[in-house]
Design a protein around this motif. Structure first.
Motif, short mmCIF file in Angstrom:
data_model
loop_
_atom_site.label_atom_id
_atom_site.label_comp_id
_atom_site.label_asym_id
_atom_site.label_seq_id
_atom_site.Cartn_x
_atom_site.Cartn_y
_atom_site.Cartn_z
N GLY A 1 -7.53 30.83 10.64
CA GLY A 1 -8.70 30.48 9.91
C GLY A 1 -8.83 30.68 8.60
N VAL A 2 -7.95 31.25 8.02
CA VAL A 2 -8.10 31.53 6.68
C VAL A 2 -6.84 30.53 6.12
CG1 VAL A 2 -7.41 33.15 4.73
CG2 VAL A 2 -8.79 34.20 6.89
N ASP A 3 -7.43 29.90 4.99
CA ASP A 3 -6.48 28.85 4.51
C ASP A 3 -5.59 29.53 3.29
OD1 ASP A 3 -5.41 26.89 2.93
OD2 ASP A 3 -6.97 25.99 2.36
N PRO A 4 -4.25 29.45 3.62
CA PRO A 4 -3.32 30.29 2.91
C PRO A 4 -3.22 29.87 1.32
CG PRO A 4 -2.09 29.33 4.59
CD PRO A 4 -3.47 29.08 4.73
N GLU A 5 -3.73 28.62 1.02
CA GLU A 5 -3.71 27.73 -0.08
C GLU A 5 -4.75 28.40 -0.78
OE1 GLU A 5 -1.52 25.68 -1.60
OE2 GLU A 5 -0.31 26.34 0.10
N GLN A 6 -5.74 28.83 -0.47
CA GLN A 6 -6.88 29.51 -1.20
C GLN A 6 -7.09 31.04 -0.85
OE1 GLN A 6 -10.65 27.17 -1.02
NE2 GLN A 6 -9.92 26.42 0.95
N ILE A 7 -6.05 31.73 -0.75
CA ILE A 7 -5.78 32.97 -1.19
C ILE A 7 -5.61 33.45 -2.45
CG2 ILE A 7 -4.94 35.41 -0.55
CD1 ILE A 7 -4.60 34.10 2.37
N ALA A 8 -6.42 34.37 -3.12
CA ALA A 8 -6.18 34.77 -4.46
C ALA A 8 -5.33 36.11 -4.31
CB ALA A 8 -7.60 35.22 -4.83
N TRP A 9 -3.91 35.94 -4.05
CA TRP A 9 -3.21 37.09 -3.69
C TRP A 9 -3.07 38.00 -4.95
CZ3 TRP A 9 -1.97 38.33 0.76
CH2 TRP A 9 -1.75 37.21 1.99
N HIS A 10 -3.32 39.19 -4.79
CA HIS A 10 -3.11 40.40 -5.94
C HIS A 10 -2.05 41.20 -5.71
CE1 HIS A 10 -3.86 43.44 -8.44
NE2 HIS A 10 -4.28 44.48 -7.53
N LEU A 11 -1.57 41.34 -4.61
CA LEU A 11 -0.27 42.33 -4.16
C LEU A 11 0.25 41.48 -3.01
CD1 LEU A 11 -2.00 45.73 -3.54
CD2 LEU A 11 -1.05 45.07 -5.52
N TYR A 12 1.90 41.82 -3.12
CA TYR A 12 2.53 41.29 -2.14
C TYR A 12 3.13 42.51 -1.62
CZ TYR A 12 5.73 38.43 0.45
OH TYR A 12 6.40 37.88 1.65
N THR A 13 2.41 42.85 -0.31
CA THR A 13 2.74 44.17 0.33
C THR A 13 3.50 43.91 1.35
OG1 THR A 13 0.85 45.38 -0.51
CG2 THR A 13 1.92 46.26 1.22
N VAL A 14 4.80 44.36 1.66
CA VAL A 14 5.54 44.16 2.97
C VAL A 14 5.55 45.47 3.71
CG1 VAL A 14 6.98 42.49 1.79
CG2 VAL A 14 7.94 44.95 1.92
N LEU A 15 5.88 45.38 5.16
CA LEU A 15 5.94 46.54 5.76
C LEU A 15 7.45 46.60 6.04
CD1 LEU A 15 2.99 46.96 8.19
CD2 LEU A 15 3.18 47.19 5.58
N ILE A 16 7.90 47.81 5.78
CA ILE A 16 9.43 47.99 6.23
C ILE A 16 9.58 49.44 7.23
CG2 ILE A 16 11.61 48.85 5.14
CD1 ILE A 16 10.63 47.66 2.54
N ASP A 17 10.43 48.99 8.16
CA ASP A 17 10.48 50.06 9.25
C ASP A 17 11.86 51.01 8.58
OD1 ASP A 17 11.07 51.53 11.44
OD2 ASP A 17 11.15 49.84 12.72
N PHE A 18 11.29 51.95 7.89
CA PHE A 18 12.12 52.95 7.31
C PHE A 18 12.87 53.75 8.29
CE2 PHE A 18 8.78 52.21 3.97
CZ PHE A 18 9.85 51.67 2.95
#
Ligand SMILES: *Cc1c(COP(=O)(O)O)cnc(C)c1O
Length: 398
Positions: free
Chosen positions: A296-313
């Motif tokens: 329901g959220v339009d990815p084209e309209q997200i104002a991305w501030h961070l690119y946070t990934v999750l890593i299975d350390f």
């Protein structure tokens, strides 16, 4: 070294600040009003109050809403300290409900479970720029006579969705007040600075009063000095009716803000481009989860501030510190955002909060790593980040 975030200051930005320095007003001048007007237009808000930090905007939101001792305020544990501290500043009790495992923003089901009769406000944080479920949160909070403050320090220029309805962050009636920060790591900057937006004229008026010592200069609001002393109210006259602060922002900062606001749409576009490249590169990388977008959220309209990934350390047999230093050796700086706020020593000591309070926030914190994301990144920088991550994580094929 590619930092995890960085401001972009242009020759036009610098010229705007120099012009302000050469003008008659260094503070409380026309550029403050112009910045407020332009920002309000940009986010489609009725009112905008410019202040000297995002923290000040959050504090003013609490003061404007009359939150105080005995009140309970719920926020997300996955945020910068200030979202919760603002409640403590006014003597209310900051509390935390859990986040969801998809957008890492406040979970409405958890909110309902954490609700108390004395809950007066919710601070919903748009973590990384992904919008919180503000319409659902507001529907519940408003039914309980509580207010919603949207902490949009990460989501300047983004939108909110509810079914077919799409509205601007900062200019909608789901959030009673919305707060922004213009710290240099945020999506636009004034050096230090912040903004409170609202469609409620009373909140705007109160925020303005608290911004400058609780001083009032509008004759229609005067109530008179103690014991009706000195009844002559000439042009010098002012009253202090509340205990306020000095949260004013300067014209120098607002000159930069006006200039940066004009560049913001391009900043956001570039951020989205970089996010798309990261997505394409990381989608199939084992042990790494790229940021997801709620249905329901339009990815084209997200104002991305961070690119946070999750890593299975655990699965890759390396600590987060190992991964961060291996990336650093390749010229890539990363950051961890955020430690669940309730685990901070002051929160544990003051409110007795303990590990296990918000399991999703703790699960998230164990895995989170924010990669570089800022508009001035070149395509080459983006490629360096992608290749470095693929070299450092197993299964990257590099
Ligand atoms: C940056 C930030 C703040 C505080 O803003 P300042 O301008 O640094 O005071 C508050 N909340 C969030 C989510 C932030 O990222």
């Amino acid at each position: 070294m590619i930092p995890y975030g960085r401001q972009s200051v242009s020759a036009d930005d610098i010229a705007a600040v120099v012009a302000a320095l050469e003008s008659d007003w260094l503070t409380c001048g026309p550029r403050v009003e112009e910045f407020e007007q332009r920002f309000a237009e940009f986010v489609r808000a009725e009112h905008a109050v410019a202040v000297n930090s995002g923290t000040a905007a959050l504090h003013l939101a609490m003061l404007a809403a009359g939150i105080g001792p005995g009140d309970h305020v719920i926020t997300s544990p996955n945020t910068f300290l200030a979202s919760a501290n603002a409640a403590a500043f006014v003597g209310a009790t900051p509390d935390f409900c859990d986040i969801d495992r998809l957008s890492y923003t406040l979970c409405p089901d958890s909110l309902r479970k954490c609700w108390r009769p004395e809950t007066r406000a919710v601070v919903a944080v748009d973590y990384a720029g992904h919008p919180s479920q503000v319409s659902e949160i507001a529907e519940f909070a408003h039914s309980q006579n509580a207010i919603v403050i949207e902490d949009a320090c990460h989501s300047i220029g983004g939108v909110l969705h509810s079914g077919k309805e799409v509205v601007h962050i900062g200019g909608n009636n789901w959030a009673d007040m919305t707060t922004f920060s213009f710290h240099p790591v945020k999506s636009m900057t004034t050096g230090e600075g912040g903004m409170l937006t609202t469609n409620n004229p009373e909140f705007a008026q109160r925020a303005r009063t608290f911004r400058s010592h609780g001083m009032i200069r509008q004759p229609e609001l005067f109530t008179g000095l103690a014991g009706n002393a000195f009844p002559e109210q000439g042009p010098w006259y002012y009253e202090m009716q509340e205990l306020g602060y000095n949260y004013r922002i300067t014209d120098l900062q607002c000159a930069l803000g006006i200039s940066q606001l004009q560049r913001l749409p391009r900043f956001l576009e570039r951020r989205r481009e970089i996010v798309q490249r990261y997505h394409a590169a990381f989608q199939t990388l084992p042990h790494l989860t790229p940021p997801a977008v709620r249905a329901g959220v339009d990815p084209e309209q997200i104002a991305w501030h961070l690119y946070t990934v999750l890593i299975d350390f655990q699965a890759i047999g390396k600590t987060r510190t190992d991964v961060m230093s291996a990336l650093r050796e390749r010229g890539v700086a990363t950051q961890v955002l955020y430690i669940p706020v309730y685990l901070q020593p002051w929160y544990a000591k003051t409110y007795g909060y303990k590990p296990g309070k918000c399991p999703n926030a703790e699960w998230y914190y164990e895995r989170a790593l924010s990669l570089p994301l800022f508009p001035a990144m070149t395509d080459e920088d983006v490629e360096t980040v992608i290749q470095s991550v693929k070299e450092v994580l197993p299964g990257g094929g590099a």
